[in-house]
Design a protein around this motif. Structure first.
Motif, PDB file in Angstrom:
ATOM      1  N   VAL A 103       0.827  -1.209   0.000  1.00 47.92           N
ATOM      2  CA  VAL A 103       0.000   0.000   0.000  1.00 47.92           C
ATOM      3  C   VAL A 103       0.860   1.257   0.000  1.00 47.92           C
ATOM      4  O   VAL A 103       0.634   2.189  -0.781  1.00 47.92           O
ATOM      5  CB  VAL A 103      -0.963   0.009   1.200  1.00 47.92           C
ATOM      6  CG1 VAL A 103      -1.709   1.341   1.278  1.00 47.92           C
ATOM      7  CG2 VAL A 103      -1.963  -1.132   1.097  1.00 47.92           C
ATOM      8  N   LEU A 104       1.866   1.311   0.861  1.00 46.29           N
ATOM      9  CA  LEU A 104       2.628   2.548   1.026  1.00 46.29           C
ATOM     10  C   LEU A 104       3.593   2.807  -0.126  1.00 46.29           C
ATOM     11  O   LEU A 104       3.880   3.965  -0.444  1.00 46.29           O
ATOM     12  CB  LEU A 104       3.373   2.532   2.364  1.00 46.29           C
ATOM     13  CG  LEU A 104       2.463   2.504   3.610  1.00 46.29           C
ATOM     14  CD1 LEU A 104       3.291   2.581   4.881  1.00 46.29           C
ATOM     15  CD2 LEU A 104       1.437   3.624   3.583  1.00 46.29           C
ATOM     16  N   THR A 105       4.115   1.770  -0.753  1.00 43.45           N
ATOM     17  CA  THR A 105       4.947   2.022  -1.934  1.00 43.45           C
ATOM     18  C   THR A 105       4.082   2.334  -3.153  1.00 43.45           C
ATOM     19  O   THR A 105       4.522   3.049  -4.060  1.00 43.45           O
ATOM     20  CB  THR A 105       5.861   0.820  -2.233  1.00 43.45           C
ATOM     21  OG1 THR A 105       5.069  -0.366  -2.336  1.00 43.45           O
ATOM     22  CG2 THR A 105       6.904   0.638  -1.146  1.00 43.45           C
ATOM     23  N   ASN A 106       2.855   1.791  -3.193  1.00 48.07           N
ATOM     24  CA  ASN A 106       1.817   2.245  -4.121  1.00 48.07           C
ATOM     25  C   ASN A 106       2.295   2.261  -5.576  1.00 48.07           C
ATOM     26  O   ASN A 106       2.145   3.256  -6.297  1.00 48.07           O
ATOM     27  CB  ASN A 106       1.350   3.649  -3.708  1.00 48.07           C
ATOM     28  CG  ASN A 106       0.005   4.038  -4.296  1.00 48.07           C
ATOM     29  OD1 ASN A 106      -0.751   3.192  -4.772  1.00 48.07           O
ATOM     30  ND2 ASN A 106      -0.289   5.323  -4.266  1.00 48.07           N
ATOM     31  N   GLY A 373     -12.829   3.499  -4.392  1.00 45.44           N
ATOM     32  CA  GLY A 373     -13.574   4.407  -3.523  1.00 45.44           C
ATOM     33  C   GLY A 373     -13.645   3.990  -2.067  1.00 45.44           C
ATOM     34  O   GLY A 373     -14.426   4.562  -1.301  1.00 45.44           O
ATOM     35  N   MET A 374     -12.815   3.034  -1.638  1.00 49.23           N
ATOM     36  CA  MET A 374     -12.846   2.568  -0.249  1.00 49.23           C
ATOM     37  C   MET A 374     -11.797   3.284   0.584  1.00 49.23           C
ATOM     38  O   MET A 374     -10.670   3.524   0.135  1.00 49.23           O
ATOM     39  CB  MET A 374     -12.583   1.062  -0.187  1.00 49.23           C
ATOM     40  CG  MET A 374     -13.675   0.210  -0.797  1.00 49.23           C
ATOM     41  SD  MET A 374     -15.289   0.445  -0.008  1.00 49.23           S
ATOM     42  CE  MET A 374     -14.912   0.093   1.706  1.00 49.23           C
ATOM     43  N   MET A 375     -12.162   3.613   1.824  1.00 49.83           N
ATOM     44  CA  MET A 375     -11.196   4.130   2.785  1.00 49.83           C
ATOM     45  C   MET A 375     -10.343   2.968   3.290  1.00 49.83           C
ATOM     46  O   MET A 375     -10.864   1.890   3.581  1.00 49.83           O
ATOM     47  CB  MET A 375     -11.911   4.817   3.944  1.00 49.83           C
ATOM     48  CG  MET A 375     -10.989   5.589   4.873  1.00 49.83           C
ATOM     49  SD  MET A 375     -11.894   6.384   6.251  1.00 49.83           S
ATOM     50  CE  MET A 375     -12.897   7.574   5.351  1.00 49.83           C
ATOM     51  N   VAL A 376      -9.039   3.173   3.362  1.00 52.05           N
ATOM     52  CA  VAL A 376      -8.102   2.133   3.781  1.00 52.05           C
ATOM     53  C   VAL A 376      -7.292   2.658   4.965  1.00 52.05           C
ATOM     54  O   VAL A 376      -6.770   3.773   4.920  1.00 52.05           O
ATOM     55  CB  VAL A 376      -7.150   1.740   2.624  1.00 52.05           C
ATOM     56  CG1 VAL A 376      -6.148   0.684   3.087  1.00 52.05           C
ATOM     57  CG2 VAL A 376      -7.946   1.240   1.426  1.00 52.05           C
ATOM     58  N   SER A 377      -7.199   1.858   6.015  1.00 53.66           N
ATOM     59  CA  SER A 377      -6.413   2.219   7.195  1.00 53.66           C
ATOM     60  C   SER A 377      -5.210   1.285   7.298  1.00 53.66           C
ATOM     61  O   SER A 377      -5.368   0.069   7.424  1.00 53.66           O
ATOM     62  CB  SER A 377      -7.270   2.100   8.463  1.00 53.66           C
ATOM     63  OG  SER A 377      -6.491   2.303   9.627  1.00 53.66           O
ATOM     64  N   VAL A 378      -4.013   1.862   7.201  1.00 52.81           N
ATOM     65  CA  VAL A 378      -2.773   1.089   7.290  1.00 52.81           C
ATOM     66  C   VAL A 378      -2.187   1.282   8.685  1.00 52.81           C
ATOM     67  O   VAL A 378      -2.032   2.409   9.148  1.00 52.81           O
ATOM     68  CB  VAL A 378      -1.751   1.558   6.231  1.00 52.81           C
ATOM     69  CG1 VAL A 378      -0.479   0.738   6.318  1.00 52.81           C
ATOM     70  CG2 VAL A 378      -2.357   1.465   4.833  1.00 52.81           C
TER      71      VAL A 378
END
Length: 477
Positions: A103-106, A373-378
């Motif tokens: 997710v963070l390297t995206n 369109g989804m909120m994602v919490s890492v």
């Protein structure tokens, strides 16, 4: 358990050797609605499993009350990718080193910063953390000029006298609530280093406005009801805008050593500069990003130094060897014992417990289907307690960061208190220097203790803070 729910849970992927939380009432943590799929998954991909929690508020209160333990329990129950209800939304939660790295390297640009708009967009609009892709890259290149080695050297010189005076003032109360005392001191440091503003009535007003803006982000009632957090946050934002707007022209004329001046004069090799509006927005954002994280980190490290006095004495010996002068940047960087303690404190209590993202297109993560369109919490929680990367992860053990062990190198995202990827904290070196300066002065002037049976409990309503303010017994040396 119904057969349908049982079949859904049977599809949860195998877990790592992550230890389960030990100090919570699991009946409270695991009370949730029926397990269900977030959305139908295309052929070849797995659906995301989870539950809505309580009506409307979902699991918001569970997270605020239990924080880290709640995250570990969810990981143990559902694996690295799941969904839950919170703050009136369905949120995909991502944990574990491989999932957070993706997710963070995206790499496929499927995740944007848009989710931050829901939490803090009203109070920190256009801040660096809320920008995406090419625009974020341009703003970050400009801001990097405010965090060069020369600038950091100047900030350390500016903060030194404020830190020393503030730490000496702690002697007035031998039984302080240390979090509250350090919060005031880090606000004073921010006023001095960021704005070249001395302590006094104006600084107090700015500090109050800033605190109100930060606290508003996790308000349950997200409407300006008189007397509520949301209304206070909006009022605080207006106060901050007015202050920076009044002083911007003077900062443009004179390049001082403070961060406000640095942003006014920052320029890339291509001549890109901030507009006046950009400077105001980024200053307010940086106040938020730098102040709270430094307060929480210094408080957490001070707690563990109180809890483990042999580490406090070892760090003190190193600080005393520097002599009586106010340390410069090279001196602070030489405090290796203190650095080990701070890094371990950041592992055990990361000051930013979640990083918000939003999917801008359908994407895949570890074989799971994430809809657009989804909120994602890492969250760094599972990463920091995974026995695949850490030895006895619930124990305080600063040596794990020393050579030759370097357990933080087991995976690129095993240790991630500063985030990662393009949005990794731009001020992480400044933050480490500030926390070191604070603890160095405390070690020189005091010994501090907590009862042997005392264990801090952290409140996650906004960012992790000790519920009781961390009472300590402070003894002047």
């Amino acid at each position: 358990m119904t057969s349908a729910v049982g079949k859904l849970l049977d599809r949860v992927p195998p877990l790592t050797s992550l230890p389960l939380p030990r100090s919570v009432d699991r009946r409270w943590l695991t009370s949730h609605g029926p397990v269900s799929e977030l959305a139908p998954a295309p052929e070849g991909l797995k659906p995301i499993l989870g539950d809505p929690g309580a009506p409307v508020i979902g699991h918001s209160l569970s997270f605020m009350r239990f924080g880290q333990e709640f995250g570990l329990q969810r990981f143990a129950e559902f694996g690295p990718v799941s969904w839950m209800g919170a703050f009136g939304n369905r949120i995909i939660t991502v944990s574990g080193a491989d999932a957070t790295q993706a997710v963070l390297t995206n790499k496929d640009k499927a995740f944007s910063q848009e989710a931050w708009q829901f939490f803090i967009g009203k109070f920190f609009p256009r801040g660096l953390m809320l920008l995406d892709f090419a625009e974020h890259h341009m703003h970050r290149r400009i801001m990097q000029q405010a965090f060069t080695r020369d600038r950091l050297t100047g900030y350390v010189a500016q903060m030194g006298p404020t830190v020393r005076d503030g730490v000496r003032a702690l002697a007035a109360d031998p039984h302080p609530r240390l979090y509250r005392a350090l919060k005031q001191l880090t606000l004073d440091i921010a006023s001095r280093v960021f704005m070249d503003m001395p302590s006094g009535h104006d600084a107090d007003a700015i500090n109050r406005a800033f605190v109100d803006a930060v606290r508003a982000g996790t308000a349950i009632v997200r409407y300006p009801v008189p007397g509520g957090r949301w209304a206070a946050g909006l009022r605080g934002r207006r106060t901050l805008e007015a202050y920076f707007g009044r002083n911007l022209a003077a900062k443009r004329r004179h390049d001082g050593g403070d961060l406000f001046s640095a942003l006014c004069h920052a320029s890339t090799e291509d001549g890109e500069r901030y507009t006046d509006e950009d400077v105001v927005n980024q200053m307010i954002f940086l106040m938020m990003a730098a102040h709270d994280t430094s307060t929480i980190t210094s408080t957490t490290a001070a707690y563990y130094l109180a809890k483990y006095p042999h580490w406090q004495e070892k760090a003190r010996e190193e600080s005393l060897r520097l002599g009586d002068g106010i340390p410069d940047i090279e001196a602070l960087e030489s405090l290796q014992t203190l650095e080990l303690v701070i890094k371990e404190s950041l592992r055990l209590v990361p000051p930013v417990p979640t990083m918000a993202r939003q999917t801008v297109k359908d994407t895949e993560l570890l074989g799971f289907h994430l809809p657009r369109g989804m909120m994602v919490s890492v969250s760094p929680t599972a990463n920091h307690f995974d026995t695949a990367h850490w030895t006895n992860p619930h124990e305080f053990d600063p040596e794990r960061f020393a050579e030759p062990r370097r357990e933080d190198k087991a995976h690129r995202f095993a240790w991630m208190p500063f985030g990662g990827g393009a949005h990794k904290c731009i001020g992480l070196h400044f933050g480490m220097l500030e926390v070191k300066a604070l603890l160095h002065e405390m070690l020189r002037h005091y010994e501090w203790h907590v009862p042997a049976a005392y264990t801090a409990r952290w409140d996650y309503v906004s960012l992790p803070v000790p519920v009781d303010g961390l009472p300590v017994h402070l003894v002047k040396r």
